[in-house]
Design an enzyme around this catalytic site. Sequence first.
Site, PDB file in Angstrom:
ATOM      1  N   THR A 128       0.865  -1.181   0.000  1.00 20.41           N
ATOM      2  CA  THR A 128       0.000   0.000   0.000  1.00 20.41           C
ATOM      3  C   THR A 128       0.903   1.233   0.000  1.00 20.41           C
ATOM      4  OG1 THR A 128      -1.621  -1.225   1.264  1.00 20.41           O
ATOM      5  CG2 THR A 128      -1.839   1.177   1.260  1.00 20.41           C
ATOM      6  N   LEU A 159      -6.943  -8.229   1.010  1.00 14.96           N
ATOM      7  CA  LEU A 159      -7.217  -9.337   1.938  1.00 14.96           C
ATOM      8  C   LEU A 159      -7.214  -8.831   3.370  1.00 14.96           C
ATOM      9  CD1 LEU A 159      -4.489 -10.314   3.653  1.00 14.96           C
ATOM     10  CD2 LEU A 159      -3.836 -11.214   1.459  1.00 14.96           C
ATOM     11  N   ALA A 219     -10.399   2.825   0.544  1.00 11.80           N
ATOM     12  CA  ALA A 219     -11.155   1.665   1.047  1.00 11.80           C
ATOM     13  C   ALA A 219     -10.870   1.475   2.536  1.00 11.80           C
ATOM     14  CB  ALA A 219     -10.774   0.405   0.257  1.00 11.80           C
ATOM     15  N   CYS A 272      -2.683  -1.918   9.092  1.00 12.96           N
ATOM     16  CA  CYS A 272      -3.057  -1.083   7.946  1.00 12.96           C
ATOM     17  C   CYS A 272      -3.872   0.162   8.262  1.00 12.96           C
ATOM     18  CB  CYS A 272      -3.836  -1.928   6.948  1.00 12.96           C
ATOM     19  SG  CYS A 272      -2.834  -3.246   6.260  1.00 12.96           S
TER      20      CYS A 272
HETATM   21  N1  LIG Z   1      -1.021  -7.265   6.303  1.00 12.31           N
HETATM   22  C1  LIG Z   1      -2.090  -7.060   5.570  1.00 12.31           C
HETATM   23  O1  LIG Z   1      -3.151  -7.590   5.860  1.00 12.31           O
HETATM   24  C2  LIG Z   1      -2.032  -6.189   4.350  1.00 12.31           C
HETATM   25  C3  LIG Z   1      -3.111  -6.211   3.458  1.00 12.31           C
HETATM   26  C4  LIG Z   1      -3.061  -5.413   2.313  1.00 12.31           C
HETATM   27  C5  LIG Z   1      -1.934  -4.633   2.062  1.00 12.31           C
HETATM   28  N2  LIG Z   1      -0.895  -4.628   2.933  1.00 12.31           N
HETATM   29  C6  LIG Z   1       0.297  -3.844   2.575  1.00 12.31           C
HETATM   30  O2  LIG Z   1       1.263  -4.755   2.019  1.00 12.31           O
HETATM   31  C7  LIG Z   1       2.604  -4.350   2.351  1.00 12.31           C
HETATM   32  C8  LIG Z   1       3.319  -5.478   3.071  1.00 12.31           C
HETATM   33  O3  LIG Z   1       2.598  -5.770   4.262  1.00 12.31           O
HETATM   34  P1  LIG Z   1       2.880  -7.090   5.100  1.00 12.31           P
HETATM   35  O4  LIG Z   1       1.847  -7.125   6.161  1.00 12.31           O
HETATM   36  O5  LIG Z   1       3.025  -8.249   4.183  1.00 12.31           O
HETATM   37  O6  LIG Z   1       4.315  -6.724   5.732  1.00 12.31           O
HETATM   38  P2  LIG Z   1       5.376  -7.717   6.374  1.00 12.31           P
HETATM   39  O7  LIG Z   1       6.215  -6.914   7.294  1.00 12.31           O
HETATM   40  O8  LIG Z   1       4.689  -8.926   6.896  1.00 12.31           O
HETATM   41  O9  LIG Z   1       6.280  -8.193   5.122  1.00 12.31           O
HETATM   42  C9  LIG Z   1       7.142  -7.357   4.427  1.00 12.31           C
HETATM   43  C10 LIG Z   1       8.407  -8.170   4.107  1.00 12.31           C
HETATM   44  O10 LIG Z   1       9.223  -7.415   3.210  1.00 12.31           O
HETATM   45  C11 LIG Z   1      10.587  -7.739   3.495  1.00 12.31           C
HETATM   46  N3  LIG Z   1      11.447  -6.722   2.902  1.00 12.31           N
HETATM   47  C12 LIG Z   1      11.536  -5.406   3.219  1.00 12.31           C
HETATM   48  N4  LIG Z   1      12.418  -4.794   2.399  1.00 12.31           N
HETATM   49  C13 LIG Z   1      12.875  -5.745   1.543  1.00 12.31           C
HETATM   50  C14 LIG Z   1      13.803  -5.722   0.438  1.00 12.31           C
HETATM   51  N5  LIG Z   1      14.398  -4.587   0.063  1.00 12.31           N
HETATM   52  N6  LIG Z   1      14.051  -6.883  -0.218  1.00 12.31           N
HETATM   53  C15 LIG Z   1      13.445  -8.034   0.155  1.00 12.31           C
HETATM   54  N7  LIG Z   1      12.549  -8.114   1.180  1.00 12.31           N
HETATM   55  C16 LIG Z   1      12.278  -6.975   1.846  1.00 12.31           C
HETATM   56  C17 LIG Z   1      10.626  -7.786   5.010  1.00 12.31           C
HETATM   57  O11 LIG Z   1      11.741  -8.498   5.493  1.00 12.31           O
HETATM   58  C18 LIG Z   1       9.275  -8.464   5.328  1.00 12.31           C
HETATM   59  O12 LIG Z   1       9.412  -9.866   5.478  1.00 12.31           O
HETATM   60  C19 LIG Z   1       2.444  -3.071   3.183  1.00 12.31           C
HETATM   61  O13 LIG Z   1       2.532  -1.972   2.326  1.00 12.31           O
HETATM   62  C20 LIG Z   1       1.024  -3.178   3.715  1.00 12.31           C
HETATM   63  O14 LIG Z   1       0.463  -1.918   3.980  1.00 12.31           O
HETATM   64  C21 LIG Z   1      -0.904  -5.403   4.059  1.00 12.31           C
HETATM   65  O1  LIG Z   2     -16.890  -4.360  12.951  1.00 10.73           O
HETATM   66  C1  LIG Z   2     -15.679  -4.384  13.164  1.00 10.73           C
HETATM   67  C2  LIG Z   2     -14.737  -4.917  12.250  1.00 10.73           C
HETATM   68  C3  LIG Z   2     -13.387  -4.887  12.568  1.00 10.73           C
HETATM   69  N1  LIG Z   2     -12.962  -4.368  13.760  1.00 10.73           N
HETATM   70  C4  LIG Z   2     -11.518  -4.323  14.060  1.00 10.73           C
HETATM   71  O2  LIG Z   2     -10.866  -3.653  13.011  1.00 10.73           O
HETATM   72  C5  LIG Z   2      -9.528  -4.141  12.862  1.00 10.73           C
HETATM   73  C6  LIG Z   2      -9.233  -4.517  11.431  1.00 10.73           C
HETATM   74  O3  LIG Z   2      -9.990  -5.656  11.067  1.00 10.73           O
HETATM   75  P1  LIG Z   2     -10.042  -6.229   9.580  1.00 10.73           P
HETATM   76  O4  LIG Z   2     -10.302  -5.135   8.635  1.00 10.73           O
HETATM   77  O5  LIG Z   2     -10.968  -7.355   9.577  1.00 10.73           O
HETATM   78  O6  LIG Z   2      -8.547  -6.819   9.398  1.00 10.73           O
HETATM   79  P2  LIG Z   2      -7.265  -6.325   8.578  1.00 10.73           P
HETATM   80  O7  LIG Z   2      -6.446  -7.532   8.345  1.00 10.73           O
HETATM   81  O8  LIG Z   2      -6.648  -5.156   9.254  1.00 10.73           O
HETATM   82  O9  LIG Z   2      -7.823  -5.874   7.144  1.00 10.73           O
HETATM   83  C7  LIG Z   2      -7.980  -4.522   6.755  1.00 10.73           C
HETATM   84  O10 LIG Z   2      -6.746  -3.975   6.333  1.00 10.73           O
HETATM   85  C8  LIG Z   2      -6.142  -4.704   5.228  1.00 10.73           C
HETATM   86  C9  LIG Z   2      -4.787  -4.075   4.995  1.00 10.73           C
HETATM   87  O11 LIG Z   2      -4.822  -2.958   4.181  1.00 10.73           O
HETATM   88  C10 LIG Z   2      -7.073  -4.624   4.032  1.00 10.73           C
HETATM   89  O12 LIG Z   2      -6.489  -5.307   2.937  1.00 10.73           O
HETATM   90  C11 LIG Z   2      -8.424  -5.212   4.397  1.00 10.73           C
HETATM   91  O13 LIG Z   2      -9.322  -5.083   3.298  1.00 10.73           O
HETATM   92  C12 LIG Z   2      -8.980  -4.481   5.614  1.00 10.73           C
HETATM   93  O14 LIG Z   2     -10.214  -5.090   6.033  1.00 10.73           O
HETATM   94  C13 LIG Z   2      -9.419  -5.310  13.855  1.00 10.73           C
HETATM   95  O15 LIG Z   2      -8.789  -4.862  15.034  1.00 10.73           O
HETATM   96  C14 LIG Z   2     -10.859  -5.687  14.117  1.00 10.73           C
HETATM   97  O16 LIG Z   2     -11.046  -6.308  15.360  1.00 10.73           O
HETATM   98  C15 LIG Z   2     -13.884  -3.845  14.671  1.00 10.73           C
HETATM   99  O17 LIG Z   2     -13.504  -3.363  15.730  1.00 10.73           O
HETATM  100  N2  LIG Z   2     -15.218  -3.876  14.345  1.00 10.73           N
END
Ligand SMILES: NC(=O)c1ccc[n+]([C@@H]2O[C@H](COP(=O)([O-])OP(=O)(O)OC[C@H]3O[C@@H](n4cnc5c(N)ncnc54)[C@H](O)[C@@H]3O)[C@@H](O)[C@H]2O)c1
Ligand SMILES: O=c1ccn([C@@H]2O[C@H](COP(=O)(O)OP(=O)(O)O[C@H]3O[C@H](CO)[C@@H](O)[C@H](O)[C@H]3O)[C@@H](O)[C@H]2O)c(=O)[nH]1
Length: 481
Positions: A128, A159, A219, A272
Amino acid sequence: MVKICCIGAGYVGGPTMAVIALKCPEIEVVVVDISEPRITGWNSDRLPIYEPGLDDVVKQCRGRNLFFSTHVERHVGEANIVFVSVNTPTKTRGLGAGKAADLTYWESAARMIADVSRSDKIVVEKSTVPVKTAEAIEKILVHNSRGVRYQILSNPEFLAEGTAIKDLFAPDRVLIGGRETPEGRAAVKALRDVYAHWVPDDRIITTNLWSAELSKLAANAFLAQRISSVNAISALCEATGADVAEVANSIGKDSRIGPRFLSASVGFGGSCFQKDILNLVYICECYGLPEVATYWRQVIRINDYQKSRFVNRVVSSMFNTVAEKKVAVLGFAFKKDTGDTRETPAIDVCKGLLGDKAVVSIYDPQVTEEQVQRDLAMNKFDWDHPRHLQPMSPSGKKQVAVSWDPYETARGAHAVCILTEWDEFRRLDYKRMYDAMQKPAFLFDGRNVVDPDKLRQIGFVVYSIGKPLDDWLKNMPAAAT
Ligand SMILES: NC(=O)c1ccc[n+]([C@@H]2O[C@H](COP(=O)([O-])OP(=O)(O)OC[C@H]3O[C@@H](n4cnc5c(N)ncnc54)[C@H](O)[C@@H]3O)[C@@H](O)[C@H]2O)c1
Ligand SMILES: O=c1ccn([C@@H]2O[C@H](COP(=O)(O)OP(=O)(O)O[C@H]3O[C@H](CO)[C@@H](O)[C@H](O)[C@H]3O)[C@@H](O)[C@H]2O)c(=O)[nH]1
């Protein structure tokens, strides 16, 4: 054969690539990371992240067309499509500190791609990122290209943790943004073809680059705003005798509002929401839109208010002091079905209780003592850097204990605080817990998982977010700030 390489084997890179490999057996997928322990974990029987269904997917394709490696440069060099899914933390220093996204890891990944590439590549933003990042990345790549041609796409990930595999198998939508040129459109089509292996055509949306980048931030801001809205109403419910679950149910029946994401809680957590809203706030400020920035910042203010309101309730109910009192915390992860603790509200609540000198005892089915101690010792935003760059955990806090048994956690405690909505917390034997606690025994439910009336019958003084207050709490002075 198409070869995909994903830089970053984290919560997004790992599961996303595993599902692509499963659904596209003719594509070779390699996930690379600078963190050796992470890659070792992905290659072992104990994956580095807990996510329902993930083990199964990885087992089916690891070694077939899914590989995890620390040979970052080699695999990037060989790939046709390079996903970048590295950390994009909030800046802690310098311009925009506390708000802007820190693109250090992204920039170093882009420079490395430019260094090692000898063939044309599609580079996909999976992390992101702020709007217009693709432009900056393009400049880095083009200025160092040595004749190699790049197309940058934005393909943000939606996700949610705990349901990642389900979300990846059947996404509400896949969003792909690209340049509106023949080369840009060809790159969008190439990525679309990957997802088309399992995602119906009408669920794959294509837009321009900036719309795709902004849609991700928007979003998350909209989702978080719903939670802050219902949490703001929860405070009013407690003041008036309304029940937030009844209010949420009533408004959620309106098809224009809908029922999801209306559960009042001790506050939202996760890696996030806060980070992405701060990022949005910063972008609005940079574009001279202070009113818009203030509007979104308020979503975070209410979230912080909700967490401190909870701590104040605990302390004020227990005769205005928790000093030397054992407080049991059930749940430390930011939501159920994950071991992830990034920005979990439990950190702020525990720090608040520790600030009042409580002795805190914690149980979470997926979080280790080492993780809890690290989290409670870390500064804001330090957690969102690759593990080897995080400050080392200092010797554990003596006032904090972690146990793998909820009954042990609550034994001798004055209060229990429920901070994560794990299903197992609905089924605990609260009578057994009550019998082993100090009296009066308090239960503060930050997730509305227990039936307050049943627990009152056992003898607990109960506080449930946004529910009519216990007589005990009504008679206490209003929580000060
Ligand atoms: N966690 C989520 O649910 C979620 C969902 C949607 C989007 N995102 C976005 O996706 C991105 C990654 O999130 P995440 O939760 O997977 O983070 P994370 O910390 O779990 O994973 C990131 C990985 O990147 C590696 N890394 C960093 N710099 C590097 C480099 N130069 N070369 C190789 N590896 C490198 C780190 O060692 C780490 O393992 C963020 O921008 C986050 O905002 C996260
Ligand atoms: O009605 C609700 C729903 C969620 N939560 C809380 O909100 C936080 C986030 O929950 P959730 O969105 O389900 O999990 P994430 O894994 O953080 O996912 C969000 O953040 C991701 C990273 O960007 C996005 O990809 C997803 O679409 C977005 O839902 C958690 O602490 C939940 O307990 C509440 O308190 N009330």
